[in-house]
Design an enzyme around this catalytic site. Structure first.
Site, mmCIF file in Angstrom:
data_model
loop_
_atom_site.group_PDB
_atom_site.id
_atom_site.type_symbol
_atom_site.label_atom_id
_atom_site.label_comp_id
_atom_site.label_asym_id
_atom_site.label_seq_id
_atom_site.Cartn_x
_atom_site.Cartn_y
_atom_site.Cartn_z
ATOM 1 N N SER A 1 -128.962 48.676 -72.270
ATOM 2 C CA SER A 1 -129.574 47.774 -71.297
ATOM 3 C C SER A 1 -129.570 48.362 -69.885
ATOM 4 O O SER A 1 -130.505 48.116 -69.114
ATOM 5 C CB SER A 1 -128.871 46.421 -71.304
ATOM 6 O OG SER A 1 -127.506 46.566 -70.990
ATOM 7 N N HIS B 1 -126.550 46.640 -65.536
ATOM 8 C CA HIS B 1 -127.947 46.320 -65.268
ATOM 9 C C HIS B 1 -128.311 46.629 -63.817
ATOM 10 O O HIS B 1 -129.328 47.265 -63.544
ATOM 11 C CB HIS B 1 -128.223 44.844 -65.547
ATOM 12 C CG HIS B 1 -128.009 44.451 -66.972
ATOM 13 N ND1 HIS B 1 -127.929 43.149 -67.366
ATOM 14 C CD2 HIS B 1 -127.860 45.199 -68.090
ATOM 15 C CE1 HIS B 1 -127.753 43.095 -68.679
ATOM 16 N NE2 HIS B 1 -127.698 44.331 -69.133
#
Length: 119
Positions: A14, A66
């Protein structure tokens, strides 16, 4: 009741996907004049990033990966995704040519390198 402290390594793709989102945003900003639906493309990227960051509040999701991936992709995208400069390609061989990189790209490259080394 206290929240248990999590100790361990966070793994997953991610952070890399957020890096691609950041690179897409920097490419959109760099090539702003080429796009026809500029604001639609900008809002699309911002909404996708916001939804994914909102999902980062779920348990066992590392939102710092992230954010770090997005920031890194944003900075490196300015360096690697250069604006097409068609006049640069038409320079004669051996002729005096200007650099294909702009000043802000060199500055962002240095910032990205410093962050990588400090990292």
């Amino acid at each position: 009741m206290s929240v248990p402290e999590r100790k361990g390594v966070s793994v997953g793709a991610s952070g890399a996907l957020f890096g691609l989102l950041g690179a897409m945003l920097s490419e959109l900003i760099t090539n702003w004049t080429i796009y026809t639906n500029r604001f639609a493309a900008m809002m699309n990227l911002i909404i996708i990033a916001a939804i994914n960051l909102a999902l980062g509040i779920l348990p066992h999701v590392d939102n710092f990966a992230h954010i770090g991936g997005f920031a890194t992709g944003f900075l490196v995208g300015f360096v690697l995704l250069i604006q097409p400069q068609f006049g640069w390609l038409e320079q004669p061989f051996g002729g005096k040519s200007k650099s294909k990189y702009k000043a802000y790209q060199i500055i962002l490259l240095l910032v990205a390198l410093v962050l990588l080394i400090a990292g």
